[in-house]
Scaffold this active site. Structure first.
Site, PDB file in Angstrom:
ATOM      1  CB  SER A  55      17.704  74.147  51.475  1.00 17.52           C
ATOM      2  OG  SER A  55      16.593  73.286  51.518  1.00 17.52           O
ATOM      3  CE  LYS A  92      16.741  71.796  48.030  1.00 15.49           C
ATOM      4  NZ  LYS A  92      16.730  71.215  49.360  1.00 15.49           N
TER       5      LYS A  92
END
Length: 135
Positions: A55, A92
């Protein structure tokens, strides 16, 4: 972190290594380089974590990379963080703006996660370095 004493390694960094035209290597030698000294500002608050998943590949973070994470740093919008969201760890980009707080992936296959007031959320630490093997 380990209680082992840091190890200083020979370094070839003074002035940088040219990515263009070659230079004479003997002109570039420094005495030593201690990676702990270079990458760890707060030893008691710094941890290493291994990445799984893709990701964050747009940020240069790949499956199997090792992240250097400093838990003592302030969380600032735009920084890459290790967060705990509803009991799950994730890496993230932390974004905080007028429309809310988000955890944003650096891969278009993953949607941004808006942090709702009822979410069980905390930033565990700020990523300071990414270590990955050259291909």
């Amino acid at each position: 972190m380990s209680d082992q004493k840091p190890t200083a390694l020979p370094a070839f960094l003074e002035g940088g290594i040219p990515a263009g035209f070659p230079s004479q290597a003997e002109d570039c030698v420094e005495n030593s380089l201690d990676l702990n000294e270079l990458m760890i500002q707060h030893p008691t608050a710094t941890f290493f974590v291994r990445v799984s998943g893709d990701s964050m590949r747009g940020a240069g973070i790949q499956e199997g990379d090792i992240l250097v994470v400093d838990r003592s740093l302030e969380t600032v919008s735009g920084k890459i963080v290790i967060a705990i969201l509803n009991g799950e760890f994730t890496v993230k980009r932390f974004i905080s703006n007028a429309s809310g707080v988000y955890l944003v992936a650096e891969n278009s296959r993953y949607p941004a996660l808006k942090i709702e007031p009822e979410s069980d959320f905390q930033v565990w630490g700020v990523v300071t370095y990414v270590i990955h093997k050259a291909e």
